[in-house]
Scaffold this motif. Structure first.
Motif, short mmCIF file in Angstrom:
data_model
loop_
_atom_site.label_atom_id
_atom_site.label_comp_id
_atom_site.label_asym_id
_atom_site.label_seq_id
_atom_site.Cartn_x
_atom_site.Cartn_y
_atom_site.Cartn_z
N SER A 141 -14.84 54.19 56.63
CA SER A 141 -14.29 53.07 57.40
C SER A 141 -14.97 52.94 58.77
O SER A 141 -14.61 52.07 59.56
N ARG B 86 -6.67 54.09 55.59
CA ARG B 86 -7.44 52.86 55.72
C ARG B 86 -6.85 51.97 56.81
O ARG B 86 -7.57 51.34 57.58
N GLU B 87 -5.53 51.92 56.88
CA GLU B 87 -4.88 51.15 57.93
C GLU B 87 -5.04 51.83 59.28
O GLU B 87 -5.27 51.18 60.30
N LYS C 246 -8.21 51.26 61.41
CA LYS C 246 -8.36 50.01 62.15
C LYS C 246 -7.83 50.12 63.58
O LYS C 246 -8.07 49.24 64.40
N GLN C 247 -7.11 51.20 63.86
CA GLN C 247 -6.40 51.31 65.14
C GLN C 247 -6.88 52.45 66.03
O GLN C 247 -6.45 52.55 67.17
N SER D 239 -4.03 54.99 51.43
CA SER D 239 -3.77 53.63 51.92
C SER D 239 -3.50 53.65 53.42
O SER D 239 -3.97 52.78 54.16
N ALA D 240 -2.75 54.65 53.86
CA ALA D 240 -2.41 54.73 55.29
C ALA D 240 -3.63 55.02 56.15
O ALA D 240 -3.75 54.50 57.26
#
Length: 301
Positions: free
Chosen positions: A203, A173-174, A177-178, A170-171
């Motif tokens: 991703s 995937r987040e 984005k950065q 989960s981390a």
């Protein structure tokens, strides 16, 4: 002291134990009769346990408690007369151990396509268990396919899947984005570490799996302003720090830690390795709690 299979899939952990005198083997026939033998965190089959006993080995079971829970669930399902399906990767030591812990026939399923090929009537009482290093996301579609295929299906709560695997996926995937590049710290034979790299790539972010800073190719980060760092579940924190130190050798680094789910679970040592209970005190007691480990998702710019 002998260890059957790598105790965890991380070469630095393994090499650290080897320097302390541990000898790693793949099969018990490589262990002298009567020697101390540790079973890896992935677990072993009943056959291996019996073989160790027959050879009078002093065995220490270091199987992960989450894996033991899967073994227990599988045996309960089998005892109730259900056909047990194991969702996992063929050849993985945890899968081999789990299949050897559950009595009767256990069917291994690796994909939705394999669910469709199962030669079982639709009304067969079926139960599934999963390899712990697969996340909820990894197993969701296969479980859904089983639900469509069988009218009488049960399985464990998704919370029983290894929290370390789900949290890291989960981390990532987040994190994707950065950042512009993702470095995954882990071993090439680590299922969960390889999956983290795959998620980063899926991703749209160039992602690389490395064991430590020595494997970092400077070309991967040349001209990159934000690098994301994560680690597999069995990668020690010192390896994360080693990669950060290597990045600092290439240029200035401003470090920030991404918010994530804190992990507070604590597992007891095997009874043979645990400290003896403290002597009873006349008055007063003292307790100590382990500090929570930081989330390994890090962004370095």
């Amino acid at each position: 002291m002998f260890v059957r299979h790598e105790i965890v899939h991380n070469k630095h952990v393994v090499e650290g134990l080897r320097r302390k005198g541990a000898q790693f083997v793949e099969e018990l026939d490589e262990v002298p009769t009567g020697a101390v033998t540790i079973f890896s965190a992935h677990g072993v089959s009943k056959e291996v346990e019996s073989d160790a006993k027959a050879r009078q080995l002093h065995s220490i079971d270091a199987t992960c408690p989450l894996v033991i829970k899967v073994h227990t669930q599988g045996r309960q399902y089998a005892a109730s007369g259900r056909t047990v399906i194991l969702i996992g990767h063929a050849g993985h030591p945890e899968v081999e151990g789990t299949m050897g812990q559950i009595p009767g026939k256990v069917i291994l399923v690796q994909s939705e396509a394999e669910v469709a090929l199962l030669d079982l009537p639709a009304d067969t009482p079926v139960a599934y268990v999963t390899q712990t290093t697969l996340s909820v996301d990894d197993t969701r579609n296969i479980i859904a396919a089983l639900s469509r295929r069988f009218a009488n299906l049960i399985g464990p709560d998704t919370r029983d899947i290894c929290y370390a695997t789900q949290n890291r996926q989960s981390a990532v995937r987040e994190l994707s984005k950065q950042v512009e590049v993702i470095l995954v710290i882990g071993a090439t034979n680590s299922s969960n570490s390889n999956r983290l790299r795959e998620i980063g790539t899926e991703s749209g972010v160039p992602s690389y799996l490395i064991a430590d800073g020595s494997e970092l190719n400077p070309e991967w980060v040349r001209g990159v302003e934000v690098v994301g760092i994560t680690a597999g579940a069995s990668a020690p924190e010192e390896m994360v720090n080693d990669v950060i130190a290597t990045l600092r050798q290439l240029g200035p680094v401003d470090l920030s830690v991404m918010d994530g789910r804190e992990e507070h679970a604590e597992f007891r040592l095997p009874a043979e390795l645990a400290d003896p209970p403290p002597r009873r005190q006349a008055a007063g007691t003292a307790t100590a709690e382990a500090a929570p480990q930081p989330d390994p998702q890090t962004a370095a710019g």
